[in-house]
Scaffold this motif. Sequence first.
Motif, mmCIF file in Angstrom:
data_model
loop_
_atom_site.group_PDB
_atom_site.id
_atom_site.type_symbol
_atom_site.label_atom_id
_atom_site.label_comp_id
_atom_site.label_asym_id
_atom_site.label_seq_id
_atom_site.Cartn_x
_atom_site.Cartn_y
_atom_site.Cartn_z
ATOM 1 N N LEU A 41 0.630 3.428 -4.525
ATOM 2 C CA LEU A 41 1.475 2.868 -3.330
ATOM 3 C C LEU A 41 2.612 2.597 -3.462
ATOM 4 O O LEU A 41 3.499 2.648 -2.640
ATOM 5 N N ARG A 42 3.084 1.950 -4.587
ATOM 6 C CA ARG A 42 4.356 1.364 -4.495
ATOM 7 C C ARG A 42 5.423 2.668 -4.841
ATOM 8 O O ARG A 42 6.303 2.470 -4.072
ATOM 9 N N ARG A 55 5.617 3.913 -0.994
ATOM 10 C CA ARG A 55 6.074 2.737 -0.083
ATOM 11 C C ARG A 55 7.722 2.760 -0.347
ATOM 12 O O ARG A 55 8.384 2.592 0.651
ATOM 13 N N GLY A 64 8.726 7.507 4.207
ATOM 14 C CA GLY A 64 7.578 6.761 4.579
ATOM 15 C C GLY A 64 6.382 7.036 3.687
ATOM 16 O O GLY A 64 6.345 7.875 2.761
ATOM 17 N N VAL A 65 5.186 6.373 3.753
ATOM 18 C CA VAL A 65 4.219 6.464 2.792
ATOM 19 C C VAL A 65 3.426 7.840 3.305
ATOM 20 O O VAL A 65 3.060 8.375 2.142
ATOM 21 N N GLU A 119 1.417 3.699 9.229
ATOM 22 C CA GLU A 119 2.585 3.257 8.303
ATOM 23 C C GLU A 119 2.359 1.709 8.264
ATOM 24 O O GLU A 119 2.810 1.119 7.094
ATOM 25 N N LEU A 153 -0.369 0.513 6.206
ATOM 26 C CA LEU A 153 -0.442 0.684 4.950
ATOM 27 C C LEU A 153 0.505 -0.159 4.095
ATOM 28 O O LEU A 153 0.639 0.097 2.731
ATOM 29 N N ARG A 154 1.386 -0.948 4.871
ATOM 30 C CA ARG A 154 2.492 -1.723 4.069
ATOM 31 C C ARG A 154 1.667 -2.652 3.184
ATOM 32 O O ARG A 154 0.612 -3.108 3.223
ATOM 33 N N ASP A 155 2.514 -3.375 2.363
ATOM 34 C CA ASP A 155 2.164 -4.309 1.415
ATOM 35 C C ASP A 155 2.145 -5.764 1.894
ATOM 36 O O ASP A 155 2.896 -6.181 2.468
ATOM 37 N N GLY A 193 -1.416 -5.769 6.673
ATOM 38 C CA GLY A 193 -1.003 -4.890 5.843
ATOM 39 C C GLY A 193 -2.143 -4.862 4.801
ATOM 40 O O GLY A 193 -3.288 -5.152 5.374
#
Length: 779
Positions: A312-313, A316, A321-322, A644, A647-649, A660
């Motif tokens: 994921l890191r 991101r 984008g993811v 997007e 899926l963010r942190d 998120g």
Amino acid sequence: MGTIRFTGAARTWLECLPLGDGRLGAMTDGGVSSTRLHLNDATAWSGSPSSESGGGPFPDADTCAALLAEARAAITAGRPRAAEAPLKKMQTQYAQSFVPLGDAVIEIDDLAADAASPTRELDLKSGVHRSRAGSVRTTTFVAHETSVLVHVIEPALPVRVALDSPLRGPVSDAPVPVTPDDGTQALLLRLPSDVAPGHEPDLPAARWSHEPGSALEATIAARVVAEQSRTIVLLTTATTFAGPGERPVGSAADALRSALARLDEAARTGVDRLLSDTEATMRSLLNSVELSFGDAPDAPEAPDAPDTSSRLRRARADPGGVLAADPNIAALLFDYGRYLLVSSSRAGVLPANLQGIWNSEMRPPWGSAYTVNINTEMNYWGAHVTSLSDHARPLTSFTRALAARAAEHTARLYGAPGWTVHHNTDAWLYATAPGRGAGDPRWSFWPMGGAWLASMLTEAWEFGAAGIEHLGEIWPTLRGAAEFALSWHRDGTTSPATSPENAFLLPDGEVASLTMTSTMDTALLRALWEKTVSAADALGFDDDQVVQAASARLRSLPSMPEVTPSGLIVEWDGARPEQDRHHRHLSHLFGLFPGTELWDDDRLAAAAATLERRGDDSSGWSLVWKLALWARLGRADRAGDLIELFLRDAEAVSGEWAGGLYPNLFAAHPPFQIDANLGFIGALVEMLLQSHDGIRLLPALAPQLKTGRVSGLVARPGILVDLEWRDGELLSAGLRARTAASVGAHRVHWRDRTITVHIDTEREINLDARSFLTEEVVQ
């Protein structure tokens, strides 16, 4: 594709990974030398059936009638603020809370230091968690047949098990330890008689009573089984919960006897059989749908694949984008959502609550209860479309029980037949408006919860997962909700009406929320009455008085919502300015999704403008609702934008409503709520397949997901659909009827083309892009 993997034991609850069988839930930190398991039981709730009236006697029917008339008169006179006071006088306390049972800590004596930093992973297809540190391996799962958590340590090593709980003992203030025999230990527990939600800060967080019947009692039981090559720890829970709305039965000692019987059965069955049966059960459910994105064919992940946090890191950090960096992260979240649904909602148990069955707090956010103005319903958006209809049965059973309990309150509050509930309920079937006489009507007063819940009851039939007998079972509940709705809908209004949790500005700048009607009310009534009439037609109940009245009333409802002069969907009774233009609720778009209304181009444009005005950023579940709405509008670009954000942190963004993902991929409201995880299943499918107006293939395929494949999706009225696409082009679509009732000619859409396809159960119909060049019936 379906594995979550981390390095190092979890340090917080939101790094732990979930296990469950619908009743017994556990969050494991994945440690090896020391493993902590946070334990939940789906039936562990504060309070009792008498909690709803705990604030004193209910207002009688005559008082309620006078208060309701006063509120309606104020709204009719254009004084919505004056309508608030009488409605507050009709409020009761609040729904009760889902609470944790406790923790189990399993420590291995004299383990080498290399076991301190394990690798841990959760297989989302089998429901099995594995950790490894040096030469030591652990395997953890909840055995579905016995409802026992099994923790296996290899090789055989001596262990110590410690049980702890935030709950009290049944007699004293401390949990009561019990040692039934040398290999078994247990805690006897008493749950609180009352837990006030966090929005009632003037009340104690928990109250305790030893009054008979005022609270549940419970137990946690553990047994260590030593074998030559491994050490096994068996854990289970039990409570005195006797069913939704039922008084507790028995004592903690009785719960312990049930728990020990489960442990005995698990020990007799043996770990190998428990593991193979659980894996087989989970795989049969979760392999029914396979989804992947990108060019690579489906393949098992390599043992040395990067852990999920690193994956994921990196994604991101990608400028594109993811999804551009790693599109199968969306597939991983899809698999996770289906896993969480299967693990938190199973026939014979309560439905998934606001946190599924996983909660660590004695005063959880919003009670971890059932919020039925969106969140509970969203939990089940992905059930029928991904072949998990059986896991929606708990909501059906719960709604039927809730209807029976709510009918008395409905008659007293509104002088109306049938039943309804408001925005919140619990395991005791809370049905009235909460607020303790001070709750803002914008959230407290919403007597449309019954309409939304009841309208979902027919979905198993609509998706071909249940036959006519299902309609017969739900008919009294569906009819009762329709009957109340007929009484509530007076002279074309639903006064007093709200649009859940939102408010508008009056000309003088004051904030109000009560109106003559709302767009959501009308859409819910339309959906409920249409489903009631359709079910009655299938059952042969066309001459039923409620059915005839519903059919007539449908003709008086507008078929589509109004549009404001500025081109937005009307939310209340006219073009009123919102207090918060970015409000997380999208209630006035219910008819578009999850409703199945067919809007004309003007309304579709107004819906898009409304979403634009609301903005993308919001709480986790609101992001998911917006994703589904943009997909229903065919806006693939905007659907990709919402994924997007989802899926963010969650720990890297701020804001009261900034959603998120937490480290363990639980979705943030914030704080954690499971509705976004579960709702994401249905919202993602909405991009790939729609069936509210014929069968639509790839209607809103996000550009980042332009290549992929999926099998096992379900379209109305019960059509199994497999799809494969490349660069946005349809390569193949396989369609087959689930049952004889689904056989027939069906309209199938791809892009702007439509063909008629005869679909049966005997053979799969295969289509590709060339199939849509003909206007003939495809046999």
